[in-house]
Scaffold this active site. Structure first.
Site, short mmCIF file in Angstrom:
data_model
loop_
_atom_site.label_atom_id
_atom_site.label_comp_id
_atom_site.label_asym_id
_atom_site.label_seq_id
_atom_site.Cartn_x
_atom_site.Cartn_y
_atom_site.Cartn_z
N GLN A 46 0.86 -1.24 -0.16
CA GLN A 46 0.10 0.10 0.00
C GLN A 46 0.81 1.28 -0.27
O GLN A 46 0.70 2.18 -0.76
CB GLN A 46 -0.99 0.16 1.25
N GLY A 48 4.24 2.56 -0.38
CA GLY A 48 4.79 3.22 -1.46
C GLY A 48 6.32 2.69 -1.55
O GLY A 48 6.86 1.72 -0.99
N GLU A 120 6.25 7.64 6.60
CA GLU A 120 5.94 6.69 7.58
C GLU A 120 6.83 6.39 8.53
O GLU A 120 7.90 7.50 8.82
CB GLU A 120 6.10 5.34 6.33
N HIS A 249 4.03 -5.99 11.17
CA HIS A 249 3.35 -4.54 10.94
C HIS A 249 2.38 -4.16 12.09
O HIS A 249 1.54 -4.99 12.35
CB HIS A 249 2.52 -4.60 9.69
N ARG A 295 8.63 0.45 13.40
CA ARG A 295 7.88 -0.18 13.37
C ARG A 295 7.83 -1.38 14.68
O ARG A 295 6.89 -1.90 15.24
CB ARG A 295 7.67 -1.43 12.24
N HIS A 356 4.62 -9.51 8.68
CA HIS A 356 4.52 -8.51 7.52
C HIS A 356 5.77 -8.55 6.46
O HIS A 356 5.33 -8.77 5.47
CB HIS A 356 4.22 -6.88 7.96
N ARG A 391 13.56 -3.43 8.77
CA ARG A 391 13.48 -2.67 7.72
C ARG A 391 12.76 -1.34 7.99
O ARG A 391 11.73 -1.03 8.55
CB ARG A 391 12.70 -3.51 6.78
N SER A 396 11.41 -1.62 1.06
CA SER A 396 11.70 -2.76 0.38
C SER A 396 11.26 -2.87 -1.20
O SER A 396 11.93 -3.51 -2.09
CB SER A 396 10.50 -3.81 1.07
N LEU A 397 10.19 -2.14 -1.68
CA LEU A 397 10.11 -1.93 -3.09
C LEU A 397 11.30 -1.34 -3.74
O LEU A 397 11.70 -1.65 -4.89
CB LEU A 397 8.79 -1.29 -3.49
C1 SIN Z 1 2.61 0.30 4.88
O1 SIN Z 1 1.91 0.99 3.94
O2 SIN Z 1 2.37 0.60 6.12
C2 SIN Z 1 3.46 -0.82 4.67
C3 SIN Z 1 4.63 -0.16 3.95
C4 SIN Z 1 5.72 -1.02 3.98
O3 SIN Z 1 5.65 -2.09 4.74
O4 SIN Z 1 6.85 -0.74 3.85
#
Ligand code: SIN
Length: 545
Positions: A46, A48, A120, A249, A295, A356, A391, A396-397
């Site tokens: 979700q 980015g 985030e 998560h 996190r 997660h 992380r 990650s993307l």
């Molecule tokens: C999120 O949208 O909270 C997940 C993003 C992530 O795991 O990097």
């Protein structure tokens, strides 16, 4: 059926397809994916892609945030390389047609679009490039489309990899005879429709099969995330690393009918606050960054609150924000919550932590090479040194993009140097257990037991006693699965069960090995850091010969 190709890719997420599109400029590419091409973790992402585009941001800030989140275990060289390569890789995605949210229609001074950058946990600046709250889907749709249209890429959907083939492997007979001279030459793959095992031989093999969230009872991951790449690589003797670092998560939707639905951290990035059942915010008790702490901190805080109160869920409240803004920024989350009778513009969302992201994986160098020649790993399957012990959100993307680009470059080079004449013939699958199972209940039972065991004993907060108990059980389960595996026909459920059992055992081994708490690994017996353990946990299957 036997198929021969230049590049074999296992997995169809952002990492696998990015590699495929580059490799296909130099050779034939075969991609195998165990369900439909869009059934990947990428598609579910979700938040980015974190990258430096903001005016006040810099590579140094992003590097420092990543290293601070990684809690002493990031490789600085890797972090610098990934972060500096990021902007170029993201622009390439835009050129391919991915529509990220743009803040202003006009361009910046250097002619580049001005991204709408989200925030985030753990990030000191706004730097999350996103497509509303469905970034992964926006990327995946474009990439899958490109791959389908490419005349040198053949996509085999509903094909599940069973085992890698190395030069002298005789896997089904139980003898994995990997030696230092060995190299990977493809994989045995089960065609789900014909129920036959086919031989895919290749000069270069890439593992890009995602993570292992399904090892746990509660997870944000799609059903495909059964750690296949990690288990297969380990079985042929590749080194795996840091599997104790499982990221939970903090905020998955808590509702009896909701399965695996994530409430993006971007909701907290836009001002969402975690509260208890009486409406009291609680994060300030745990970290000065409150709801935007890393996190591991937030997930442990929720776990502590729930254990103290005996409640089933905490709540995430963003209802103080303008309702039109919420609907526009989070259209997917808004609709999903509404479908369960929760209107997030008016009331808090019940949330719980869930498994997660796997920060560990198959150990690779800076070009995605594993220690088995001609076997590469990228994306969540790999452990590159970027994430360390925890992380940073939306890295990650980014890692998948940068590493698949670099790995493709290196693999093309390897491929061009391969002496095609000296390649060995690959034996077909040895159908030892040829009867269908009459005990499917065993598969279902073990599947459920592993996931509960991991949730209860190897979760957010661990102890030596719980880990020992988990180890005793998993050894018995793994033995049972092994006996069963040799006696019956291989099925998709059995393949996945065998893989989650291997990965569960490896997670437990890594967690027992680390006698301290760091990042995502928290053991109540050793609550602090110990400099002796400021190193990766490496596991490798002993060679038989
Ligand atoms: C999120 O949208 O909270 C997940 C993003 C992530 O795991 O990097």
């Amino acid at each position: 059926m036997a198929i021969k190709t230049d590049f074999l890719i296992i997995g169809s997420g952002i990492a696998g397809i990015t590699f495929a599109l580059r490799a296909a400029e130099f050779g034939d590419v075969v991609m195998v994916t165990k369900k439909e091409a869009m059934d990947s973790s990428t598609n579910k992402a979700q938040g980015g892609i974190a990258s430096v585009f903001g005016n006040l941001d810099s590579f140094e800030h992003h590097i420092n945030d990543t290293i601070s989140s990684g809690d002493g275990l990031c490789s600085r060289d890797v972090v610098e390389m990934v972060i500096k390569d990021g902007p170029e890789r993201i622009r390439e995605l835009m050129e391919l047609g991915v529509a990220f949210n743009i803040q202003k229609k006009e361009t910046s001074q250097n002619g580049q679009p001005v991204f709408d950058l989200g925030r985030e946990g753990g990030h000191s600046h706004n730097r999350i490039v996103h497509a509303h709250d469905m970034t992964g889907k926006a990327v995946e749709e474009v990439l899958v489309n490109r791959a389908r249209k490419h005349d040198r890429i053949t996509l085999f959907e509903n094909h599940i990899a069973v085992d890698l083939i190395t030069h002298s492997t005789r896997i089904k007979s139980g003898l994995v005879t990997t030696t230092h001279e060995d190299f990977c030459c493809g994989a045995y793959v089960l065609n789900r429709e014909t129920r036959t095992i086919e031989t895919f031989s290749a000069d270069i093999t890439l593992l890009a099969s995602g993570g292992a969230g399904k090892v746990y009872l509660y997870t944000s991951n799609p059903d495909i995330a059964t750690g296949d790449g990690i288990a297969m690589a380990y079985r042929v003797g590749a080194t795996v690393a840091n599997l104790e670092f499982v990221q939970f998560h903090p905020t998955c939707l808590y509702h009896p009918d909701a399965k695996n639905f994530l409430i993006s951290e971007a909701v907290r990035g836009e001002g969402g606050i975690l509260i208890d059942e009486n409406g009291h915010p609680f994060m300030e008790k745990y970290d000065p960054r409150k709801d935007l702490a890393c996190r591991d901190v937030v997930a442990r805080a929720i776990d502590t609150e729930l254990k103290k109160s005996g409640n089933d869920a905490a709540f995430l409240d963003i209802s103080h924000k303008d309702s039109e803004f919420i609907k526009k920024r989070f259209p997917n989350i808004y609709q999903k919550c509404l479908s369960y009778g929760i209107d997030m513009t008016k009331e808090p969302i019940p949330v719980v932590p869930a498994a997660h992201y796997m920060c560990g994986g198959v150990a690779t160098d800076m070009c995605g090479r594993t220690d088995i020649p001609r076997l590469y790993a990228v994306g969540e399957t790999a452990c590159t040194g970027l994430h360390g012990a925890n992380r940073l959100a939306s890295n990650s993307l980014l890692e998948a993009l940068v590493y698949s680009h670099r790995a493709a470059k290196q693999a093309i080079d390897d491929f061009q140097k391969t002496d095609k004449q000296s390649l060995p013939g690959v034996p077909d699958w040895d159908e030892v257990g040829s009867t269908d199972s009459d005990e499917l209940i065993m598969v279902a039972h073990n599947w459920d037991e592993i996931r509960r065991l991991m949730w209860n004993y190897v979760g957010i907060v661990r102890s030596d006693k719980r880990l020992e108990r988990a180890q005793r059980r998993i050894e018995i389960i793994n033995k049972e699965i092994k006996d069963y595996y040799w006696n019956f026909k291989v099925s998709p459920d059995l393949i996945e069960l065998r893989n989650i059992a291997v990965v569960a055992e490896l997670i437990i081994k890594c967690a027992m090995h680390r006698k301290e708490s760091r990042g995502l690994h928290y053991n109540i017996q050793y609550p602090g850091h110990d400099t002796h353990w400021e190193k990766d946990t490496l596991l490798r299957r002993p060679f038989i010969s």
